[in-house]
Scaffold this active site. Structure first.
Site, short mmCIF file in Angstrom:
data_model
loop_
_atom_site.label_atom_id
_atom_site.label_comp_id
_atom_site.label_asym_id
_atom_site.label_seq_id
_atom_site.Cartn_x
_atom_site.Cartn_y
_atom_site.Cartn_z
N ARG A 58 -17.78 6.96 4.00
CA ARG A 58 -16.59 6.80 3.18
C ARG A 58 -16.34 8.06 2.34
O ARG A 58 -17.23 8.88 2.15
CB ARG A 58 -16.74 5.59 2.24
CG ARG A 58 -16.51 4.26 2.94
CD ARG A 58 -16.70 3.12 1.99
NE ARG A 58 -18.04 3.13 1.40
CZ ARG A 58 -18.33 3.56 0.18
NH1 ARG A 58 -17.38 3.98 -0.63
NH2 ARG A 58 -19.58 3.55 -0.24
N LYS A 199 -12.98 -1.44 3.03
CA LYS A 199 -13.31 -1.24 1.61
C LYS A 199 -12.05 -1.17 0.75
O LYS A 199 -12.04 -1.62 -0.38
CB LYS A 199 -14.16 0.00 1.42
CG LYS A 199 -15.61 -0.22 1.84
CD LYS A 199 -16.28 -1.32 1.02
CE LYS A 199 -17.76 -1.44 1.37
NZ LYS A 199 -18.41 -2.57 0.69
N HIS A 218 -20.50 -7.22 -4.50
CA HIS A 218 -20.97 -6.39 -3.39
C HIS A 218 -22.35 -6.91 -2.99
O HIS A 218 -23.38 -6.38 -3.41
CB HIS A 218 -21.03 -4.92 -3.81
CG HIS A 218 -21.35 -3.99 -2.69
ND1 HIS A 218 -22.11 -2.85 -2.86
CD2 HIS A 218 -21.02 -4.01 -1.37
CE1 HIS A 218 -22.23 -2.23 -1.70
NE2 HIS A 218 -21.58 -2.92 -0.79
N SER A 236 -25.64 0.87 -0.81
CA SER A 236 -25.76 1.16 0.61
C SER A 236 -27.21 1.49 0.99
O SER A 236 -27.87 2.26 0.31
CB SER A 236 -24.84 2.33 0.96
OG SER A 236 -24.81 2.50 2.35
N LYS A 240 -28.88 -5.19 2.44
CA LYS A 240 -28.04 -6.39 2.40
C LYS A 240 -27.86 -6.98 3.81
O LYS A 240 -28.07 -8.17 4.03
CB LYS A 240 -26.65 -6.06 1.83
CG LYS A 240 -26.64 -5.68 0.36
CD LYS A 240 -25.23 -5.46 -0.16
CE LYS A 240 -24.49 -4.33 0.53
NZ LYS A 240 -25.13 -3.01 0.41
N THR A 241 -27.45 -6.12 4.74
CA THR A 241 -27.18 -6.61 6.10
C THR A 241 -28.49 -7.03 6.78
O THR A 241 -28.58 -8.11 7.35
CB THR A 241 -26.47 -5.51 6.92
OG1 THR A 241 -25.24 -5.19 6.27
CG2 THR A 241 -26.18 -5.97 8.32
N ASP A 255 -21.76 -8.39 3.23
CA ASP A 255 -21.37 -7.27 2.36
C ASP A 255 -20.57 -7.61 1.10
O ASP A 255 -20.80 -7.02 0.06
CB ASP A 255 -20.57 -6.25 3.18
CG ASP A 255 -20.50 -4.89 2.51
OD1 ASP A 255 -21.57 -4.37 2.11
OD2 ASP A 255 -19.41 -4.36 2.35
N ARG A 320 -23.28 3.10 12.97
CA ARG A 320 -22.90 1.73 12.61
C ARG A 320 -22.51 0.89 13.82
O ARG A 320 -21.95 1.39 14.79
CB ARG A 320 -21.70 1.75 11.67
CG ARG A 320 -21.97 2.36 10.32
CD ARG A 320 -22.44 1.32 9.33
NE ARG A 320 -22.72 1.93 8.02
CZ ARG A 320 -22.90 1.22 6.92
NH1 ARG A 320 -22.83 -0.10 6.93
NH2 ARG A 320 -23.19 1.83 5.78
P1 ATP Z 1 -24.31 -0.94 3.40
O1 ATP Z 1 -23.77 -1.35 2.06
O2 ATP Z 1 -24.09 0.51 3.67
O3 ATP Z 1 -23.82 -1.82 4.52
P2 ATP Z 1 -26.87 -2.38 3.41
O4 ATP Z 1 -27.33 -2.75 2.06
O5 ATP Z 1 -26.28 -3.45 4.24
O6 ATP Z 1 -25.93 -1.08 3.32
P3 ATP Z 1 -28.69 -2.11 5.61
O7 ATP Z 1 -27.62 -1.83 6.62
O8 ATP Z 1 -29.33 -3.44 5.67
O9 ATP Z 1 -28.15 -1.79 4.15
O10 ATP Z 1 -29.75 -0.95 5.75
C1 ATP Z 1 -31.11 -1.02 5.40
C2 ATP Z 1 -31.86 -0.05 6.28
O11 ATP Z 1 -33.19 0.11 5.84
C3 ATP Z 1 -31.91 -0.55 7.71
O12 ATP Z 1 -31.80 0.56 8.55
C4 ATP Z 1 -33.32 -1.16 7.79
O13 ATP Z 1 -33.85 -1.13 9.09
C5 ATP Z 1 -34.09 -0.24 6.87
N1 ATP Z 1 -35.29 -0.85 6.22
C6 ATP Z 1 -36.54 -0.36 6.28
N2 ATP Z 1 -37.39 -1.10 5.57
C7 ATP Z 1 -36.68 -2.09 4.99
C8 ATP Z 1 -37.02 -3.18 4.14
N3 ATP Z 1 -38.27 -3.39 3.71
N4 ATP Z 1 -36.04 -4.03 3.78
C9 ATP Z 1 -34.76 -3.81 4.18
N5 ATP Z 1 -34.39 -2.80 5.01
C10 ATP Z 1 -35.33 -1.94 5.42
MN MN Z 2 -24.37 -3.69 5.11
#
Ligand code: ATP
Ligand code: MN
Length: 532
Positions: A58, A199, A218, A236, A240-241, A255, A320
């Site tokens: 972004r 977004k 968020h 980010s 979360k995902t 999200d 992504r």
């Molecule tokens: P965004 O807001 O950009 O969508 P997000 O909060 O959804 O971000 P994720 O897409 O879940 O973040 O990314 C977390 C990344 O960290 C993933 O690539 C995941 O494989 C990695 N990871 C490694 N260890 C952990 C852990 N202990 N818990 C969560 N994620 C982990």
């Molecule tokens: Mn996410």
């Protein structure tokens, strides 16, 4: 006026847009064909439409909000919320209209929000076919019946091939995202990164919902077997995902959500997962989406056989997968849930000093929510070895148009009324900072979270850590003892103490600008490394 296709065409004409071809609510097959014909991408051997974009993330600094009577009062004009004149918007829109003349446009009519009372019907007009598919995947798709009577409230016009001239147009760069609450319209140009499509409109919900007493968040959300809802806030990359797609719980969304008097609802109809180095064992459900027809893969490299290579970060680390939520096997029907029982704040602490799980008091919740901490791993610059701290209020400063205090008070009220328990979870490093320790295992993080959500920690003894003033459990089933207390996980205790103090001081430094706006009890709850 009902929104039959011809009415949508009329609305396009009313904007002055005169495309040679207008595609109204095209389906998945058509959008694949158009995207491939227009050279936007290719179909991977495993099924997904795979595209490359000029920007791979972004552009938060290029987002502006039109200042008018209403926004003047209600927007917090700091940080990412930068005002721009209505005249600038109108001039850019006029130029975009000329730019689009004689070309192709794609229109999707979709909802932002699964709750009929709070959702916004949106008309999304894009130049790229793949954006149209992204929008179909990510927003809430109306039923055929709903589409018959569709009355859009907001319009988004996104033309990546239109680049602004900052000197003439009053933007910061050739990329821009302009939000106009008066005209209920967003215009964007210069960037192909599809995430801007979602977004932009979620920022609109984040602005509008607090006036109705709804807390926009968020966060991701899921629900356990007995109906207990959990929220996972985080910036980010904090998980979360990843963590909301849990085999033992049903996914509500990954999200953005709203918290009403009745419970929570997803803003979206799809998920947008990071897929770099995705491990099929640790994250089978998300991995499968990279193998499905209908998925959009952004900046994922395909090997010679056309198979996605998820370990290839040569285009970006921010690769992504965007897919409709029903690609995940266990989802909550309707993407709504009851009043949350647990609220989890995720942080990916690359300093490796925050505990993997801590229980937060109501004051600490306010403190952590307003601080919004995570830490990025050091870049590739030579000599830079320390992680970079990020403090982003509400765990999402770029998407929150109002004052953080407004969101914090609303969340505190919801948490108090519901009696939800609040936790801080470090999904980042342990045993040392980035480069010395290692990332927390997803298995351990899941075990910690599941113990907290299931009430298993209610009778466990907690100890207080000396630097962050946080309560840490002394035993959690399935998690080795030495993982629980971060100091135990570091071999060099002096290095731990020093790093923890450094981070605690950063927290205090960042919070200075908020101290006058919060209760004394909140400032009293903050980390105090120099007390010990
Ligand atoms: P965004 O807001 O950009 O969508 P997000 O909060 O959804 O971000 P994720 O897409 O879940 O973040 O990314 C977390 C990344 O960290 C993933 O690539 C995941 O494989 C990695 N990871 C490694 N260890 C952990 C852990 N202990 N818990 C969560 N994620 C982990
Ligand atoms: Mn996410």
């Amino acid at each position: 006026m009902t929104a039959t296709p011809s009415n949508a065409a009329q609305a396009i004409a009313d904007l002055g847009l005169q495309p040679a071809t207008l595609h109204l609510n095209p389906g998945v097959d058509d959008l694949y064909a158009h995207a491939i014909r227009l050279g936007e991408g290719v179909q991977a051997a495993t099924g997904p439409l795979t595209v490359r974009t000029n920007k791979t993330g972004r552009s938060p600094k290029d987002r502006f909000i039109v200042e008018d009577e209403q926004t003047k009062e209600n927007v917090w004009w700091e940080g990412f919320n930068v005002p721009i004149g209505a005249d600038v918007f109108d001039r850019l829109l006029a130029k975009m209209v000329r730019h689009a003349e004689g070309g192709e446009l794609f229109v999707q009519q979709v909802f932002a929000g699964t709750d009929p009372e709070h959702r916004i019907p949106v008309r999304m007009i894009t130049e790229m076919a793949y954006h149209s598919l992204f929008i179909r995947n990510m927003f809430v798709r109306p039923t055929a019946e709903e589409l018959q009577h569709f009355q859009p409230e907001w319009t988004v016009l996104n033309l990546p091939s239109f680049k602004a001239d900052p000197a003439v147009d009053g933007t910061r760069s050739d990329t821009f995202i302009l939000v106009n609450f008066g005209r209920k319209m967003i215009i964007a140009g210069g960037t192909q990164y599809a995430g801007e499509n979602k977004k932009g409109i979620f920022g609109v919900l984040n602005y509008l919902l607090p006036e109705k007493g709804v807390m926009p968040m968020h966060c991701s959300a899921n629900v356990g077997e007995d109906g207990d809802v959990a929220l996972f806030f985080g910036l980010s990359g904090t998980g979360k995902t990843t963590l909301s797609a849990d085999p033992s719980r049903k996914l509500i969304g990954d999200d953005e959500h709203g918290w009403t008097d009745n419970g929570v609802f997803n803003f979206e109809g799809g998920c947008y997962a990071k897929v770099i180095n995705l491990n099929p064992e640790a994250e089978p459900a998300i991995y499968q989406t990279t193998r499905n027809y209908g998925t959009v893969l952004e900046n994922v490299v395909l090997d010679e056989q056309g198979v996605p290579d998820l370990n290839d970060g040569s285009l970006t680390e921010n690769t992504r997968s965007a897919y409709p939520i029903d690609q995940i096997p266990n989802i909550q029907p309707g993407s709504v849930g009851g009043i949350p029982k647990n609220v989890v704040f995720l942080t990916a602490d690359a300093f490796g000093v925050l505990p993997p799980l801590a229980r937060l008091s109501p004051e600490q919740m306010m403190y952590q929510f307003i601080s919004g901490f995570t830490a990025k791993i050091p870049g590739t610059e030579e000599g830079v070895v320390d992680p970079t701290p990020t403090f982003s209020t509400c765990f999402g400063a770029p998407f929150m148009p109002r004052h953080p205090g407004e969101y914090a008070r609303l969340l505190a009220q919801k948490v108090q009324e519901s009696g939800a328990k609040v936790w801080l979870v470090n999904t980042g490093w342990t045993g040392g900072k980035y480069g010395e320790g290692h990332r927390m295992s997803i298995g351990h993080t899941r075990a910690l979270i599941n113990a907290a959500l299931s009430g298993q920690l209610d009778d466990v003894k907690f100890v207080r850590d000396p630097f962050f003033n946080l309560e840490i459990p002394t035993e959690v089933p399935g998690v080795p003892q030495e993982v629980l207390n971060p100091r135990d996980a570091w071999q060099d205790k002096a290095a731990y103490d020093e790093t923890a103090k450094k981070l605690a001081r950063m927290f205090r430094e960042n919070f200075k600008r908020f101290e006058s706006g919060v209760d004394q009890a909140v400032t009293d709850s903050m980390p105090d490394p120099d007390k010990n």
